[in-house]
Write an enzyme that holds these catalytic residues in place. Structure first.
Site, short mmCIF file in Angstrom:
data_model
loop_
_atom_site.label_atom_id
_atom_site.label_comp_id
_atom_site.label_asym_id
_atom_site.label_seq_id
_atom_site.Cartn_x
_atom_site.Cartn_y
_atom_site.Cartn_z
N GLY A 1 -9.26 5.76 2.62
CA GLY A 1 -9.38 4.39 2.97
C GLY A 1 -8.56 4.05 4.46
N GLU B 1 -9.42 15.65 -1.48
CA GLU B 1 -9.15 14.34 -0.54
C GLU B 1 -8.02 14.19 -0.15
OE1 GLU B 1 -11.64 11.33 -2.88
OE2 GLU B 1 -9.73 11.06 -3.70
N LYS C 1 -12.98 2.23 -7.55
CA LYS C 1 -11.77 1.97 -7.71
C LYS C 1 -11.51 0.63 -8.21
CE LYS C 1 -10.35 4.74 -3.84
NZ LYS C 1 -9.67 5.27 -2.72
N HIS D 1 -6.42 11.72 -9.17
CA HIS D 1 -6.50 10.98 -7.95
C HIS D 1 -5.29 10.56 -7.00
CE1 HIS D 1 -7.62 8.05 -5.00
NE2 HIS D 1 -8.93 8.49 -5.00
N SER E 1 -12.62 8.66 3.37
CA SER E 1 -13.35 7.86 4.50
C SER E 1 -14.65 8.52 4.94
CB SER E 1 -12.52 8.14 5.87
OG SER E 1 -11.19 7.14 5.61
N GLU F 1 -4.16 8.17 -5.86
CA GLU F 1 -3.62 7.13 -6.14
C GLU F 1 -2.80 6.94 -7.49
OE1 GLU F 1 -7.02 4.60 -5.65
OE2 GLU F 1 -6.95 5.43 -3.36
N ASN G 1 -16.63 6.20 -6.09
CA ASN G 1 -15.41 5.81 -6.77
C ASN G 1 -15.08 4.32 -6.47
OD1 ASN G 1 -12.90 5.41 -7.93
ND2 ASN G 1 -11.71 6.80 -6.77
#
Ligand code: 13P
Length: 261
Positions: free
Chosen positions: A184, A178, A24, A107, A222, A109, A22
């Protein structure tokens, strides 16, 4: 080996591992080309599925660069609407025009910064499925939710919405666990923590479809060259959804190699 473990191991053998990058909101025409040429050059021994989910403007470039290689194209989102007056949105049919095989939906985010609800995520999965695109449905708890002992309830609720809306098509999805606190941050879920949630999701899917063994469950958060093998060794972890490490060809290829045993 207990009969449960035996059963899980047998099911795992039936699923091809899948590693998805991904990207991003990263990349440029020049950087994408360098990254993909390096990935393609190192993919000869890969036996797992490999895909990259790229920003919309680069779909055509990446489609062309991926041609002829077992590197599949993915998008990072899809509109919940079919077509029409939705400025800025990209439909599933448009993604399909560029040979997109996967679309990430839900996701964290998107849930966090774009207020996507469970219902919106479920509709997005439906739009992708009707265009022949596999939705990669992301679920995961925040640190506060984990500390409050709500991890199971949160991921079950998120997945239940997608199951409810998509009925018998549910065996066509991919699920990515996730944990938000691991994204991250360099703080990965331990293999045991991840496996526990994956087993829960697998059980939930088993109650919803006669073919739960078709559904790949990815771990994301991660994942990197040092921890990939131990995560991928877990009976219910079928692959990874990789952020930062997907932007470095050597790291991404090490993870692909770990999934190719
Ligand atoms: P990182 O691998 O950078 O933690 O990102 C994970 C992720 O969000 C993939 O979708």
């Amino acid at each position: 080996m207990s009969s449960t473990t035996k059963h899980l191991t047998k099911s795992k053998d039936m699923r091809q591992p899948l590693i998805v990058g991904n990207w991003k909101m990263n990349g440029s025409l020049a950087a994408n080309q360098d990254l993909l040429l390096a990935i393609k050059a190192g993919m000869d021994k890969a036996t797992c599925g490999v895909a990259v989910c790229v920003p919309g403007p680069y779909l055509q470039q990446v489609q062309q660069l991926c041609e002829g290689k077992a590197l599949l194209l993915g998008a990072q989102d899809v509109s919940a609407h079919e077509q029409g007056a939705f400025t800025g949105e990209v439909s599933a049919a448009m993604l399909r025009d560029f040979g997109v095989r996967f679309a990430i939906v839900g996701h964290s985010e998107r849930r966090q910064y774009h207020a996507e609800t469970d219902a919106v995520v479920a509709t997005k999965a439906q739009r992708a499925l009707s265009a022949g695109i596999t939705p990669i449905v992301c679920v995961g708890e925040t640190l506060a939710e984990r500390e409050a002992g709500q991890t199971h309830a949160v991921v079950k609720r998120q997945l239940a919405a997608v199951i409810h809306t998509n009925g018998h098509c549910i065996s066509e999805i991919v699920v990515a666990y996730e944990p938000v606190w691991a994204i991250g941050t360099g703080q990965t879920a331990s293999p045991e923590q991840a496996q526990e949630v994956h087993a829960l999701l697998r059980a939930q899917l088993s109650a919803a479809t006669a073919q739960p063994e078709r559904i790949a469950l990815l771990y994301g958060g991660s994942m990197n060259p040092s921890n990939a093998a131990s995560l991928l060794a877990q009976p219910d972890i079928d692959g990874g959804l990789i952020g930062g490490a997907a932007l470095k060809a050597a790291d991404f290829l090490t993870i692909v190699a770990a999934a190719s045993h």
